[in-house]
Design a protein around this motif. Structure first.
Motif, PDB file in Angstrom:
ATOM      1  N   SER A  36       0.809  -1.230   0.000  1.00  0.00           N
ATOM      2  CA  SER A  36       0.000   0.000   0.000  1.00  0.00           C
ATOM      3  C   SER A  36       0.843   1.281   0.000  1.00  0.00           C
ATOM      4  N   VAL A  37       2.081   1.173   0.467  1.00  0.00           N
ATOM      5  CA  VAL A  37       2.918   2.380   0.517  1.00  0.00           C
ATOM      6  C   VAL A  37       3.906   2.457  -0.664  1.00  0.00           C
ATOM      7  N   GLU A  38       3.815   1.486  -1.554  1.00  0.00           N
ATOM      8  CA  GLU A  38       4.766   1.458  -2.691  1.00  0.00           C
ATOM      9  C   GLU A  38       4.607   2.697  -3.589  1.00  0.00           C
ATOM     10  N   SER A  39       3.348   3.048  -3.861  1.00  0.00           N
ATOM     11  CA  SER A  39       3.120   4.182  -4.770  1.00  0.00           C
ATOM     12  C   SER A  39       2.739   5.450  -4.009  1.00  0.00           C
ATOM     13  N   LEU A  40       3.234   5.522  -2.773  1.00  0.00           N
ATOM     14  CA  LEU A  40       2.896   6.664  -1.905  1.00  0.00           C
ATOM     15  C   LEU A  40       3.535   7.963  -2.413  1.00  0.00           C
TER      16      LEU A  40
END
Lengths: 112, 193
Positions: free
Chosen positions: A17-21
């Motif tokens: 979920s934080v990969e494309s943050l």
């Protein structure tokens, strides 16, 4: 899908979920707030100093210290003056009666 | 103006250079602090602290490491200090509440939602951030710098002043621990449903 697979999927989703943050943006007028804080901190140093000095205990102790230093100066100056005048009397009598030691070099060396 | 020039001007106390520095790096500092402390107001305070510290101590920057590395280091240290202080305050408040013996309800922190997360991933990200709070500091910092700030292992090693091998190990362990925590959480949630 069994429970284990479902959990595994959820975990993978959470980790991804934080990969494309995208980066969170700082709140506006940050520089103004930093400058205001820097000024406030400088002011507060003087405010603190003023508050400390004007405390009754500190002010009274300071006053006592000044009085004591003055008294000490007066007393010690008096003592130093007595020693100085004794030295002055000794010096003047030396001049008057020429107690200086005359050597053979003095008689030969007439030039100053 | 390039970076070494900017630093020289900062060291000379140039205020316009300081403005440029804040403009350029504010989001990086804020995002790092926010990812660590998970509170927008606290992250804002830390960001201000970091820039004040940079302004006051830029003369000690010798250029042995990259400026960004130095800035990250200050931010991480400030954020961790802030967390320690907050924990101490919480403990003190807890002790006080025991002695006061009042019926006031303890305010629980709200679930943290990072503003940079995509809407459809918000729930999963909130669980991950919650789990991040429960892993050791070093693992959390390494994971945050790598995953949330996009720093390479080498850069993380420089920021944390450690070896590349140690960073690899820290990130691997952080993932294992996060998986364990998340697994426990989801197991509980699924069985409750």
């Amino acid at each position: 899908m069994n429970k284990k697979e479902q959990i595994s999927k959820l975990i993978d989703e959470a980790l991804a979920s934080v990969e494309s943050l995208s980066r969170a943006e700082a709140k506006p007028f940050l520089l103004t707030r930093i400058q205001a804080r820097m000024t406030k901190e400088t002011e507060s140093v003087w405010e603190k100093a003023g508050w400390f000095i004007t405390r009754p205990a500190v002010a009274f102790s300071g006053l006592c210290m000044i009085i004591l230093i003055n008294l000490a100066v007066i007393v010690f100056k008096g003592t130093t003056d007595t020693a100085g005048s004794t030295e002055q009397v000794a010096q003047s009598s030396t001049d008057e009666f020429s107690y200086t030691v005359a050597t053979i070099y003095d008689t030969e060396n007439t030039q100053p | 103006m390039n970076q070494p020039e900017l630093i020289v001007q900062l060291q000379q106390g140039d205020e316009s250079a300081f403005k440029k520095l804040v403009d350029e790096w504010q989001d990086m500092v804020y995002n790092t602090a926010l990812s660590i402390v998970q509170d927008e107001d606290d992250a804002d305070d830390i960001t201000q602290d970091v820039f004040i510290q940079v302004y006051q101590s830029v003369s000690s920057f010798k250029g042995e490491s990259k400026f960004s590395t130095w800035l990250y280091r200050i931010t991480v240290n400030r954020a961790l200090d802030h967390e320690k202080k907050k924990k101490t305050k919480k403990r003190f408040a807890f002790v006080q509440s025991i002695f006061r013996n009042n019926d006031e309800e303890q305010v629980q922190p709200a679930e943290f939602n990072h503003p940079g997360v995509q809407l459809e991933k918000k729930e999963s990200a909130a669980e991950l951030f919650n789990a991040l709070k429960r892993i050791p500091d070093k693992q959390r910092i390494a994971f945050t710098l790598h995953k949330l700030e996009g720093q390479s292992y080498q850069e993380v090693a420089e920021i944390m002043n450690t070896s590349l091998y140690a960073v690899e190990s820290l990130i691997a362990r952080s993932k294992t621990n996060l998986k364990k925590i998340l697994s426990g959480y989801y197991e509980k949630n699924i069985s409750e449903q």
